[in-house]
Design an enzyme around this catalytic site. Structure first.
Site, PDB file in Angstrom:
ATOM      1  N   LYS A   1       0.822  -1.215   0.000  1.00 34.99           N
ATOM      2  CA  LYS A   1       0.000   0.000   0.000  1.00 34.99           C
ATOM      3  C   LYS A   1       0.859   1.271   0.000  1.00 34.99           C
ATOM      4  CE  LYS A   1      -3.931  -2.275   2.286  1.00 34.99           C
ATOM      5  NZ  LYS A   1      -4.990  -2.117   3.315  1.00 34.99           N
TER       6      LYS A   1
ATOM      7  N   TYR B   1     -12.332  -2.719  -3.963  1.00 34.06           N
ATOM      8  CA  TYR B   1     -12.890  -2.854  -2.618  1.00 34.06           C
ATOM      9  C   TYR B   1     -14.419  -2.829  -2.598  1.00 34.06           C
ATOM     10  CZ  TYR B   1      -8.312  -2.453  -0.287  1.00 34.06           C
ATOM     11  OH  TYR B   1      -7.047  -2.665   0.177  1.00 34.06           O
TER      12      TYR B   1
ATOM     13  N   PHE C   1     -15.751   2.921   6.754  1.00 38.88           N
ATOM     14  CA  PHE C   1     -14.388   3.330   6.412  1.00 38.88           C
ATOM     15  C   PHE C   1     -14.128   3.362   4.906  1.00 38.88           C
ATOM     16  CE2 PHE C   1     -14.362  -1.256   7.423  1.00 38.88           C
ATOM     17  CZ  PHE C   1     -13.848  -1.793   6.241  1.00 38.88           C
TER      18      PHE C   1
ATOM     19  N   ARG D   1      -1.317 -14.381   4.499  1.00 38.24           N
ATOM     20  CA  ARG D   1      -2.028 -13.751   5.620  1.00 38.24           C
ATOM     21  C   ARG D   1      -1.244 -13.905   6.926  1.00 38.24           C
ATOM     22  NH1 ARG D   1      -6.718 -11.741   4.229  1.00 38.24           N
ATOM     23  NH2 ARG D   1      -7.636 -11.783   6.308  1.00 38.24           N
TER      24      ARG D   1
ATOM     25  N   THR E   1      -5.167  -7.491  10.572  1.00 42.50           N
ATOM     26  CA  THR E   1      -5.515  -6.252   9.842  1.00 42.50           C
ATOM     27  C   THR E   1      -5.127  -5.018  10.649  1.00 42.50           C
ATOM     28  OG1 THR E   1      -7.378  -7.408   8.844  1.00 42.50           O
ATOM     29  CG2 THR E   1      -7.429  -5.007   8.741  1.00 42.50           C
TER      30      THR E   1
ATOM     31  N   ARG F   1       2.831  -6.320   9.144  1.00 47.92           N
ATOM     32  CA  ARG F   1       2.094  -5.182   9.703  1.00 47.92           C
ATOM     33  C   ARG F   1       2.664  -4.747  11.048  1.00 47.92           C
ATOM     34  NH1 ARG F   1      -3.503  -7.661   7.509  1.00 47.92           N
ATOM     35  NH2 ARG F   1      -3.784  -6.356   5.672  1.00 47.92           N
TER      36      ARG F   1
ATOM     37  N   ASN G   1      -2.156   0.161   6.707  1.00 56.93           N
ATOM     38  CA  ASN G   1      -1.603  -1.067   7.291  1.00 56.93           C
ATOM     39  C   ASN G   1      -0.670  -1.842   6.358  1.00 56.93           C
ATOM     40  OD1 ASN G   1      -3.591  -2.009   5.599  1.00 56.93           O
ATOM     41  ND2 ASN G   1      -4.594  -3.327   7.105  1.00 56.93           N
TER      42      ASN G   1
ATOM     43  N   HIS H   1      -2.095  -5.538   1.637  1.00 54.21           N
ATOM     44  CA  HIS H   1      -3.359  -6.259   1.480  1.00 54.21           C
ATOM     45  C   HIS H   1      -3.035  -7.656   0.983  1.00 54.21           C
ATOM     46  CE1 HIS H   1      -7.390  -7.381   0.160  1.00 54.21           C
ATOM     47  NE2 HIS H   1      -6.798  -7.862  -0.914  1.00 54.21           N
TER      48      HIS H   1
ATOM     49  N   GLU I   1      -9.241 -11.101  -7.488  1.00 54.07           N
ATOM     50  CA  GLU I   1      -8.288 -10.004  -7.296  1.00 54.07           C
ATOM     51  C   GLU I   1      -7.088 -10.110  -8.238  1.00 54.07           C
ATOM     52  OE1 GLU I   1      -7.435  -9.832  -3.094  1.00 54.07           O
ATOM     53  OE2 GLU I   1      -9.495  -9.249  -2.610  1.00 54.07           O
TER      54      GLU I   1
END
Ligand code: CMP
Length: 142
Positions: A10, A50, A58, A86, A92, A103, A113, A116, A127
């Site tokens: 990100k 998203y 949010f 993950r 998250t 993270r 964060n 993704h 995705e």
């Protein structure tokens, strides 16, 4: 089984100049980068990506953040790639992320964060296809 998953580094992590450190986490865990590119998402691209969150409070902040600077999108391939990625990312919310995770190391808030990762086989397929044509994905057989 061998799976593919979508990773996004990100804007906060790109800004912190830690693309290579995050790629190293993937490689050291045995995940192979089979497609990658840097791009600055448009509002439409971020909203479409998203879409499942569009009713969440949010959502507007998420789209604003994800379009605030360039991101690095990658397809990662490997045994149990979805869960493995993950685990590498951590929770998250970085405040809840286990020590040593991406993270925990590179992020400080739930809104910014660092990374993704796809959360299921269904979302991984959607995705990866959202960002890459099939001829842009290079299976790693050697
Ligand atoms: P990501 O995996 O990219 O998916 C949606 C993002 O929304 C998530 O990471 C967080 O960065 C952000 N977000 C902000 N608030 C929340 C929340 N309360 N629950 C889940 N995600 C949130």
């Amino acid at each position: 089984s061998v799976e593919r998953t979508l990773s996004i580094i990100k804007p906060d992590a790109v800004s912190k100049n830690v693309i290579g450190k995050i790629f190293s986490r993937f490689e050291e865990a045995g995940l192979k980068i089979v497609a990658t590119k840097m791009l600055h998402l448009s509002k439409e691209q971020a909203e479409g990506f998203y879409a499942e969150h569009k009713e969440r409070p949010f959502f507007n902040d998420l789209v604003a953040f994800m379009t605030s600077g360039p991101v690095v999108v990658s397809a990662l391939e490997g045994e149990n790639a979805i869960v493995k990625n993950r685990e590498l990312m951590g929770a998250t919310n970085p405040q809840e992320a286990a020590a040593g995770t991406i993270r925990a190391e590179f992020a400080s808030t739930i809104d910014e964060n660092a990374v993704h990762g796809s959360d299921s086989e269904t979302s991984a397929a959607r995705e990866v296809a959202y960002f890459f044509n099939s001829d842009e994905v290079c299976p790693r057989t050697r």
